[in-house]
Design a protein around this motif. Structure first.
Motif, PDB file in Angstrom:
ATOM      1  N   ALA A  43      39.860  36.465 -25.390  1.00  0.00           N
ATOM      2  CA  ALA A  43      41.289  36.167 -25.262  1.00  0.00           C
ATOM      3  C   ALA A  43      41.536  34.671 -25.301  1.00  0.00           C
ATOM      4  CB  ALA A  43      41.828  36.743 -23.952  1.00  0.00           C
ATOM      5  N   ASP A  44      40.558  33.868 -24.839  1.00  0.00           N
ATOM      6  CA  ASP A  44      40.678  32.408 -24.771  1.00  0.00           C
ATOM      7  C   ASP A  44      41.927  32.020 -23.986  1.00  0.00           C
ATOM      8  OD1 ASP A  44      39.675  29.873 -25.187  1.00  0.00           O
ATOM      9  OD2 ASP A  44      40.701  29.598 -27.107  1.00  0.00           O
ATOM     10  N   ALA A  45      42.107  32.689 -22.852  1.00  0.00           N
ATOM     11  CA  ALA A  45      43.331  32.499 -22.067  1.00  0.00           C
ATOM     12  C   ALA A  45      43.052  32.118 -20.624  1.00  0.00           C
ATOM     13  CB  ALA A  45      44.165  33.779 -22.094  1.00  0.00           C
ATOM     14  N   GLY A  46      41.843  31.756 -20.296  1.00  0.00           N
ATOM     15  CA  GLY A  46      41.520  31.543 -18.896  1.00  0.00           C
ATOM     16  C   GLY A  46      41.561  30.097 -18.467  1.00  0.00           C
ATOM     17  N   ALA A  47      41.853  29.892 -17.174  1.00  0.00           N
ATOM     18  CA  ALA A  47      41.710  28.570 -16.574  1.00  0.00           C
ATOM     19  C   ALA A  47      40.241  28.181 -16.489  1.00  0.00           C
ATOM     20  CB  ALA A  47      42.339  28.552 -15.180  1.00  0.00           C
ATOM     21  N   HIS A  48      39.367  29.199 -16.562  1.00  0.00           N
ATOM     22  CA  HIS A  48      37.934  28.977 -16.708  1.00  0.00           C
ATOM     23  C   HIS A  48      37.470  29.768 -17.919  1.00  0.00           C
ATOM     24  CE1 HIS A  48      38.654  28.138 -12.445  1.00  0.00           C
ATOM     25  NE2 HIS A  48      37.593  27.364 -12.488  1.00  0.00           N
ATOM     26  N   ASP A  49      36.547  29.198 -18.701  1.00  0.00           N
ATOM     27  CA  ASP A  49      36.018  29.967 -19.826  1.00  0.00           C
ATOM     28  C   ASP A  49      34.998  30.982 -19.320  1.00  0.00           C
ATOM     29  OD1 ASP A  49      33.510  28.696 -19.530  1.00  0.00           O
ATOM     30  OD2 ASP A  49      33.959  27.176 -21.029  1.00  0.00           O
ATOM     31  N   ILE A  50      34.417  31.765 -20.209  1.00  0.00           N
ATOM     32  CA  ILE A  50      33.527  32.832 -19.753  1.00  0.00           C
ATOM     33  C   ILE A  50      32.230  32.293 -19.157  1.00  0.00           C
ATOM     34  CG2 ILE A  50      34.465  34.570 -21.317  1.00  0.00           C
ATOM     35  CD1 ILE A  50      31.886  34.189 -23.009  1.00  0.00           C
ATOM     36  N   LEU A  51      31.932  31.017 -19.370  1.00  0.00           N
ATOM     37  CA  LEU A  51      30.761  30.414 -18.722  1.00  0.00           C
ATOM     38  C   LEU A  51      31.076  29.961 -17.302  1.00  0.00           C
ATOM     39  CD1 LEU A  51      29.318  28.160 -21.590  1.00  0.00           C
ATOM     40  CD2 LEU A  51      29.103  30.633 -21.255  1.00  0.00           C
ATOM     41  N   GLY A  52      32.371  29.915 -16.963  1.00  0.00           N
ATOM     42  CA  GLY A  52      32.787  29.430 -15.657  1.00  0.00           C
ATOM     43  C   GLY A  52      33.166  27.968 -15.651  1.00  0.00           C
ATOM     44  N   CYS A  53      33.300  27.360 -16.829  1.00  0.00           N
ATOM     45  CA  CYS A  53      33.670  25.943 -16.917  1.00  0.00           C
ATOM     46  C   CYS A  53      35.186  25.804 -16.796  1.00  0.00           C
ATOM     47  CB  CYS A  53      33.203  25.342 -18.231  1.00  0.00           C
ATOM     48  SG  CYS A  53      31.417  25.437 -18.482  1.00  0.00           S
ATOM     49  N   SER A  80      27.849  31.407 -25.722  1.00  0.00           N
ATOM     50  CA  SER A  80      28.758  30.295 -25.454  1.00  0.00           C
ATOM     51  C   SER A  80      30.151  30.834 -25.176  1.00  0.00           C
ATOM     52  CB  SER A  80      28.805  29.340 -26.650  1.00  0.00           C
ATOM     53  OG  SER A  80      29.587  29.907 -27.704  1.00  0.00           O
ATOM     54  N   ALA A  81      31.090  29.914 -24.956  1.00  0.00           N
ATOM     55  CA  ALA A  81      32.480  30.299 -24.716  1.00  0.00           C
ATOM     56  C   ALA A  81      33.308  30.264 -25.997  1.00  0.00           C
ATOM     57  CB  ALA A  81      33.100  29.379 -23.668  1.00  0.00           C
ATOM     58  N   ASN A  82      32.675  30.210 -27.135  1.00  0.00           N
ATOM     59  CA  ASN A  82      33.391  30.203 -28.406  1.00  0.00           C
ATOM     60  C   ASN A  82      34.171  31.503 -28.553  1.00  0.00           C
ATOM     61  OD1 ASN A  82      34.308  29.961 -31.020  1.00  0.00           O
ATOM     62  ND2 ASN A  82      32.314  29.441 -31.898  1.00  0.00           N
ATOM     63  N   PRO A  83      35.500  31.434 -28.658  1.00  0.00           N
ATOM     64  CA  PRO A  83      36.288  32.676 -28.738  1.00  0.00           C
ATOM     65  C   PRO A  83      36.229  33.342 -30.108  1.00  0.00           C
ATOM     66  CG  PRO A  83      37.740  30.796 -28.954  1.00  0.00           C
ATOM     67  CD  PRO A  83      36.365  30.239 -28.665  1.00  0.00           C
ATOM     68  N   ARG A  84      35.677  32.635 -31.077  1.00  0.00           N
ATOM     69  CA  ARG A  84      35.665  33.143 -32.454  1.00  0.00           C
ATOM     70  C   ARG A  84      34.245  33.003 -33.001  1.00  0.00           C
ATOM     71  NH1 ARG A  84      36.098  31.261 -37.685  1.00  0.00           N
ATOM     72  NH2 ARG A  84      37.462  32.424 -39.112  1.00  0.00           N
ATOM     73  N   THR A  85      33.482  34.068 -32.902  1.00  0.00           N
ATOM     74  CA  THR A  85      32.085  33.988 -33.311  1.00  0.00           C
ATOM     75  C   THR A  85      31.568  35.367 -33.696  1.00  0.00           C
ATOM     76  OG1 THR A  85      29.848  33.396 -32.590  1.00  0.00           O
ATOM     77  CG2 THR A  85      31.319  34.270 -30.911  1.00  0.00           C
ATOM     78  N   GLU A  86      30.607  35.395 -34.611  1.00  0.00           N
ATOM     79  CA  GLU A  86      29.904  36.621 -34.972  1.00  0.00           C
ATOM     80  C   GLU A  86      28.550  36.712 -34.281  1.00  0.00           C
ATOM     81  OE1 GLU A  86      30.415  38.024 -39.187  1.00  0.00           O
ATOM     82  OE2 GLU A  86      31.031  35.936 -39.482  1.00  0.00           O
ATOM     83  N   GLU A  87      28.213  35.719 -33.493  1.00  0.00           N
ATOM     84  CA  GLU A  87      26.913  35.706 -32.829  1.00  0.00           C
ATOM     85  C   GLU A  87      26.913  36.632 -31.613  1.00  0.00           C
ATOM     86  OE1 GLU A  87      25.215  31.288 -33.795  1.00  0.00           O
ATOM     87  OE2 GLU A  87      26.753  31.430 -32.254  1.00  0.00           O
ATOM     88  N   SER A  88      25.802  37.281 -31.406  1.00  0.00           N
ATOM     89  CA  SER A  88      25.672  38.264 -30.321  1.00  0.00           C
ATOM     90  C   SER A  88      25.251  37.581 -29.027  1.00  0.00           C
ATOM     91  CB  SER A  88      24.641  39.321 -30.709  1.00  0.00           C
ATOM     92  OG  SER A  88      24.312  40.134 -29.606  1.00  0.00           O
ATOM     93  N   PHE A  89      25.673  38.166 -27.898  1.00  0.00           N
ATOM     94  CA  PHE A  89      25.210  37.703 -26.598  1.00  0.00           C
ATOM     95  C   PHE A  89      23.828  38.272 -26.255  1.00  0.00           C
ATOM     96  CE2 PHE A  89      29.962  37.731 -25.471  1.00  0.00           C
ATOM     97  CZ  PHE A  89      30.117  36.400 -25.845  1.00  0.00           C
ATOM     98  N   LEU A  90      23.325  39.200 -27.068  1.00  0.00           N
ATOM     99  CA  LEU A  90      22.094  39.918 -26.735  1.00  0.00           C
ATOM    100  C   LEU A  90      20.900  39.511 -27.591  1.00  0.00           C
ATOM    101  CD1 LEU A  90      23.599  43.512 -26.336  1.00  0.00           C
ATOM    102  CD2 LEU A  90      23.259  41.766 -24.580  1.00  0.00           C
TER     103      LEU A  90
END
Length: 690
Positions: free
Chosen positions: A452-462, A636-646
């Protein structure tokens, strides 16, 4: 669920827990099978996950379970807690013996009479967000941690243990970013610690009941929880969502939530839904009142609220006859979001008129606390128009926090504000994004948009500028926070999502960006600030809503911000500086170097210098692997990526990425990071200790 091929139960709602009575097991091997399906899509407006993503336990025996015991604070002075044991519909009452411990100290011992024990706790330490003291109730093999705290409310405010409490809130989705929907206590503890450091004291679970792990973490750290039920009622928001089963299960869903969450002191109110249009019609209003009454029967100690969007209800209320269903389904949350994207904060005044007030009053007055989504324009007038109504901002734009919080402080009937959102999440792709690619101009952004790229913190917690703005408004900063909108897109104006007021980050390290335009944002509660670069003054600005903006050209150097009071006296200062270019390389910077067996550990992997200063414009694709630990995710916290977290392979974003590890039972874990096929760029060790 089946036992030895025989079906024993089913459960419809994936966000509530349930018990399955296996009866008497046979001698030898018994096979328990669980089947779940998520084949029909889309089943939610956001990422729901699938499969068994929360813990499963086997409870063996004929005695009580945790959910058979309810702990209620009857009074705080003196401190009296009532222990109630649930009773069978027929037969003798169940009785039990209990001990209450404060740490290792026994503070009370006794048992139930007719299923009830009123225990007096001498010199009790009360639970609150500021002082989250916990006691332990012991009954045989059962151990329940609880807090002594009492909630009261009236049209002048919300009170915890008799003290007026204002909610510094943020909405938070159930997913844990790279971990998906799986809920780990260590991850929830980390997330709440980060939020508390920015001043948050309250979370709205959006839009479903909390996991046990989150509630345990909130109890321990001190975070107030608005425990929410659903994102829809009987009208669908997406083609295959829970609306098709809601009417059959809504009462059992409410009961399951209260059974699980009753003993958690962090839960201070229940929400019966988010942005539903149904209360605009007679059927929906009847159901709303029924649900509020049912919750009062199950738990009279907590108020009931809801995240009600006044624009949605008032527009749905205009429908008549055969047009009602079409209108109810037409202006749902997704449609509202599309409108909000076009008009931004002007949405806050859409429900200010008398007709909207008349249409929404029955639904709002059915609640103990009226929850308003994006209707802050109504706040000042409600004290006169509805003097008996207690309200809160259940959902608001983060950029409005300064003006909203001023109203919270000045209006006694307004008890808090919950921004959308405190933490970024999977799904609703690009809802709040400030994007620099052509496909960012669309509201519903296409693949490969992911977050969503809508947070006061990104998904890494930054934290980003929105987190620091809130922290400034809530007086949670020790000095001015200095953030910069990305300067590595010269001449490109980003497409801007309405749910983000800024995309600035706390960085003055932008390699190869000399001379590019830089928008510097300073956040602090003071009169004015000055800014200088290597001793050269860049300007002075008066603060407005705890924020000041400087437009300069980027140049590397020591950027210093000095904060002043109204008399011109320095009250604080902050200096940030770029990474030293010749020292920038891949760095593994574990958040802790010792851990418990089985603990989840977060390990930033960054482009940084020897001091750990991250370079924001020198990204690399990295591969990480572990020895002696399980790599749960890397990304990473990139909101637009084809890379997997796994996959173990991911490209840093503004210089940052993160690995999430589960520690072994003993020994140590070694994590490696490499930017090429051969060799390694960095490694770090984490020692596992009992």
């Amino acid at each position: 669920m089946s036992l030895n091929g025989r079906r024993i139960c089913s459960h419809a709602y994936g966000y509530t827990s349930f018990w399955a009575d296996c009866g008497v097991l046979r001698d030898g091997v018994n096979i328990i099978s669980v089947a779940c399906s998520n084949k029909d899509q889309p089943d939610s407006r956001f990422y729901s996950g699938a499969g068994i993503y929360r813990p499963v336990w086997a409870w063996v025996g004929d005695g009580l379970t945790e959910e058979d015991i309810r702990i209620t604070t009857e009074s705080v002075s003196p401190a009296v807690v009532r222990i109630m044991v649930s009773q069978p519909e027929e037969g003798p009452k169940r009785e039990a013996r209990f001990s209450i411990l404060d740490g290792d100290d026994l503070v009370a011992i006794g048992g139930t009479t007719n299923g009830v024990w009123d225990a007096t706790i001498p010199d009790a330490k009360l639970w609150s967000a500021e002082s989250p003291h916990l006691y332990t109730l012991i009954c045989g093999d059962i151990s329940i941690r609880f807090g002594i705290r009492r909630i009261t409310w009236d049209n002048k405010g919300l009170y915890i243990n008799g003290r007026e409490t204002l909610l510094k809130g943020g909405c938070m989705h159930t997913d844990s970013g790279m971990l998906g929907t799986a809920s780990y206590k260590d991850a929830e503890l980390r997330r709440l610690r980060i939020l508390k450091s920015c001043g948050f004291n309250a979370i709205r679970s959006a839009h479903n009941p909390c996991s046990r792990a989150l509630l345990d973490a909130a109890d321990e750290l001190g975070m107030y929880i608005m425990d929410e039920t659903w994102d829809m009622w009987y009208y669908s928001k997406t083609p295959h969502d829970y609306a098709s089963q809601w009417q059959e299960h809504y009462l059992e869903d409410i009961m399951a939530m209260t059974d699980k969450d009753y003993n958690h002191p962090s839960v201070i109110m229940y929400s019966i839904g988010n942005e539903v249009a149904e209360p605009a019609e007679d059927k929906g209003l009847r159901l709303e009142r029924e649900m509020v009454q049912f919750l009062h029967q199950l738990d009279a100690s907590r108020p009931v609220t809801g995240g009600f969007n006044l624009m949605i209800i008032s527009n749905a209320g205009k429908a008549q006859g055969d047009d009602a269903l079409q209108r109810m389904n037409g202006l749902n949350s997704t449609r509202f979001n599309l409108i909000a994207q076009k008009v931004g904060s002007a949405m806050n005044s859409y429900a200010n008129g008398k007709k909207a007030d008349a249409a929404t009053t029955p639904a709002l007055d059915a609640l103990d606390i009226a929850g308003y989504n994006y209707a802050s324009g109504r706040y000042p007038k409600e004290g006169k128009c509805h003097p008996d109504r207690l309200i809160l901002g259940a959902e608001s734009f983060p950029a409005d926090i300064a003006s909203n919080w001023q109203m919270v402080q000045n209006l006694p009937y307004l008890i808090g504000d919950f921004m959308w959102t405190s933490w970024d999440y999977l799904g609703e792709a690009g809802l709040g994004a400030w994007g620099y690619t052509e496909d960012a101009k669309y509201f519903s952004k296409p693949y490969p948009w992911l977050l969503a790229d809508a947070g006061a913190h990104d998904i890494l917690g930054c934290p980003n500028g929105e987190a620091f703005l809130a922290a400034a408004v809530w007086h949670a900063l020790k000095g001015p926070a200095v953030c910069v909108q990305p300067v590595n897109h010269p001449g490109v104006t980003p497409y801007k999502g309405a749910w983000r007021g800024t995309n600035s980050i706390p960085s003055w390290s932008w390699h190869d960006c000399y001379g590019n335009k830089a928008r510097i944002e300073v956040f602090y509660d003071c009169h004015h600030v000055s800014l200088d670069l290597d001793g050269v003054k860049l300007g002075t600005k008066k603060m407005k809503g705890c924020m000041a903006v400087f437009n300069v050209k980027y140049a590397p150097g020591n950027l210093t911000c000095i904060a002043y009071d109204s008399r011109g006296r320095e009250v604080a200062r902050t200096t940030i500086h770029p990474a030293i270019t010749k020292e920038i390389r891949v760095r593994i910077l574990p958040e802790k170097t010792t851990a418990r067996p089985g603990e989840i550990v977060f390990v930033p992997v960054c482009m940084a210098d020897e001091e750990g200063v991250v370079e924001s414009n020198m990204d690399l694709k990295l591969a990480v692997y572990c020895e002696g630990a399980e790599l749960l995710a890397f990304g990473s916290a990139n909101p637009r990526t084809e890379e997997s977290f796994l996959s173990g392979v991911h490209t840093t974003y503004y210089g940052r990425s993160m690995a999430i590890l589960r520690m072994p039972g003993s020994g140590k874990a070694i994590i490696h990071a490499a930017s090429g096929e051969d060799g390694e760029d960095a490694r770090a060790e984490i020692l596992v200790q009992e």
